[in-house]
Design an enzyme around this catalytic site. Structure first.
Site, PDB file in Angstrom:
ATOM      1  N   LYS A 172       0.754  -1.089  -0.085  1.00  0.00           N
ATOM      2  CA  LYS A 172       0.060   0.033  -0.018  1.00  0.00           C
ATOM      3  C   LYS A 172       0.947   1.175   0.135  1.00  0.00           C
ATOM      4  O   LYS A 172       2.028   1.218   0.212  1.00  0.00           O
ATOM      5  CB  LYS A 172      -1.154  -0.029   1.107  1.00  0.00           C
ATOM      6  CG  LYS A 172      -2.023  -1.138   0.993  1.00  0.00           C
ATOM      7  CD  LYS A 172      -2.782  -1.155   0.107  1.00  0.00           C
ATOM      8  CE  LYS A 172      -3.851  -2.264   0.078  1.00  0.00           C
ATOM      9  NZ  LYS A 172      -3.737  -3.458  -0.531  1.00  0.00           N
TER      10      LYS A 172
HETATM   11  C1  LIG Z   1      -9.759  -2.447  -1.839  1.00  0.00           C
HETATM   12  C2  LIG Z   1      -9.111  -3.208  -0.812  1.00  0.00           C
HETATM   13  N1  LIG Z   1      -9.990  -3.440   0.630  1.00  0.00           N
HETATM   14  C3  LIG Z   1      -9.465  -4.096   1.525  1.00  0.00           C
HETATM   15  C4  LIG Z   1      -8.308  -4.729   1.392  1.00  0.00           C
HETATM   16  C5  LIG Z   1      -7.782  -5.507   2.520  1.00  0.00           C
HETATM   17  O1  LIG Z   1      -6.649  -5.100   3.306  1.00  0.00           O
HETATM   18  P1  LIG Z   1      -5.817  -6.015   4.152  1.00  0.00           P
HETATM   19  O2  LIG Z   1      -4.941  -6.862   2.930  1.00  0.00           O
HETATM   20  O3  LIG Z   1      -4.837  -5.344   4.795  1.00  0.00           O
HETATM   21  O4  LIG Z   1      -6.783  -7.207   4.887  1.00  0.00           O
HETATM   22  C6  LIG Z   1      -7.372  -4.427   0.434  1.00  0.00           C
HETATM   23  C7  LIG Z   1      -5.952  -4.877   0.390  1.00  0.00           C
HETATM   24  O5  LIG Z   1      -5.400  -5.750   0.397  1.00  0.00           O
HETATM   25  C8  LIG Z   1      -7.933  -3.581  -0.474  1.00  0.00           C
HETATM   26  O6  LIG Z   1      -6.828  -3.341  -1.747  1.00  0.00           O
END
Ligand SMILES: Cc1ncc(COP(=O)(O)O)c(C=O)c1O
Length: 351
Positions: free
Chosen positions: A180
């Site tokens: 990110k």
């Molecule tokens: C649009 C979106 N929502 C939710 C997530 C979930 O985040 P995480 O991987 O930190 O659980 C991500 C990324 O991984 C994402 O790109």
């Protein structure tokens, strides 16, 4: 290989990690506090709570707003699977709507879906770093009485008019996964201006009125996140400069991403379209350029969910691909990527 993501750290992150080890305060310490304060200030919101992932942030957001058995939650067809999975985990019932030309929730369809399904929550996603139409979504929220959770996992620092992603809705949810724009390795956060919603979020984080998980991050993650956050503005600017160059030189042959008027796109991903996507991606791969498709699935197909017709998302899904746009790309690498793309389609212009 020119990688599509390249988390980059410097001496100050190394020093901070060592200092934390030496201090013995490896969780629930000053770095976690500092990150929460600085991120809230950066977004211009009252409250920020860190959690262990973006998925957990979305789940807690829905639970804090009271989502439970049978409550409808509207999500867009194009996103990472966590967007829809968080709804199921919260025991809600997702309804999937189409996306617009900016790859974000289509407003006309949203209004139809709201009339038909009376959702408790609408969850727009600022996909690839570009803002959803938050001003109009909040207008509909007032008119029809639903909550808005912004999935801002890809949009740290993105802005529409005078407000940042995560500051428009009732709750903003972020991810600090390694790829990110603000990486911690793993991590997430919820943001809100509403004291009552903040209190409910806390119940899911700090052990309170009902059973809850431990979803804390360590001081190591918080320190890395804080130091990365301080570099975000400059890095987003570099992403935008690379994106500008891509758009200038590629838009004759590819459908390049559009920026919503009055918005600041932060190009978490630079995503373009071509009808012969597979061939183009293969040629990039042959030149050691990491190009990828985000995403090969649509959310309602992935989870067999209730949905409205999604003609835009179906076409985009066949044609989209993303190329490296991270801030540490060298100018020669940007030129190599542009040259390779232009060579791969030299036979014809896109119509
Ligand atoms: C649009 C979106 N929502 C939710 C997530 C979930 O985040 P995480 O991987 O930190 O659980 C991500 C990324 O991984 C994402 O790109």
């Amino acid at each position: 290989m020119i990688r599509i993501v390249e988390p980059t750290f410097s001496e100050e992150e190394k020093r901070a990690v060592l200092e934390i080890i030496e201090s013995h305060q490896i969780t629930r310490g000053r770095w976690t506090q500092t990150f929460q304060e600085e991120f809230a200030r950066f977004l211009g919101v009252e409250h920020c709570f860190t959690v262990c992932s973006g998925t957990v942030a979305l789940f807690i957001a829905l639970k804090a707003l009271g989502v439970d058995k049978g409550d409808r939650v509207i999500v867009p067809a194009m996103s990472f699977m966590a967007t829809i999975d968080s709804v199921y985990l919260a025991c809600g019932e997702p309804v999937v709507v189409d996306v617009d030309e900016y790859f974000t929730m289509d407003l006309n369809q949203l209004e139809d879906a709201v009339k038909r399904y009376s959702p408790k929550v609408v969850m727009p996603v600022h996909l690839y770093g570009g803002m959803a139409d938050m001003e109009n979504i909040m207008f509909l929220a007032d008119r029809y009485g639903f909550y808005v959770v912004e999935d801002s996992a890809q949009a740290h620092g993105a802005q529409l008019k005078d407000k940042k992603a995560g500051a428009w809705g009732h709750i903003g949810a972020f991810s600090f996964y390694a790829s990110k724009n603000v990486p911690m390795g793993e991590g997430g956060a919820l943001t809100t201006d509403d004291p009552e919603i903040a209190r409910k979020i806390k119940q899911w984080i700090d052990f309170g009125e009902h059973p809850a998980f431990n979803v804390r991050i360590t001081e190591f993650q918080a320190a890395i996140g804080t130091l990365q956050l301080r570099k975000l503005k400059e890095r987003n600017e570099r992403r935008r400069a690379i994106a500008k160059k891509y758009t200038e030189l590629l838009s004759e042959h590819f459908k390049t991403p559009k920026e919503r008027p009055h918005s600041y796109h932060v190009y978490h991903l630079y995503t373009l379209m071509h009808p012969e996507r597979e061939r183009v991606v293969e040629e990039l791969g042959n030149r050691e350029i990491d190009a990828r498709v985000y995403y090969t699935y649509l959310l309602h197909e992935l989870r067999n969910a209730e949905h409205l017709p999604t003609p835009n998302a179906e076409r985009f899904r066949r044609e989209v691909f993303s190329i490296p746009v991270h801030p540490y790309l060298k100018d020669q690498e940007v030129e190599l990527i542009i040259g390779t793309l232009l060579n791969s389609v030299s036979s014809g212009k896109i119509v």
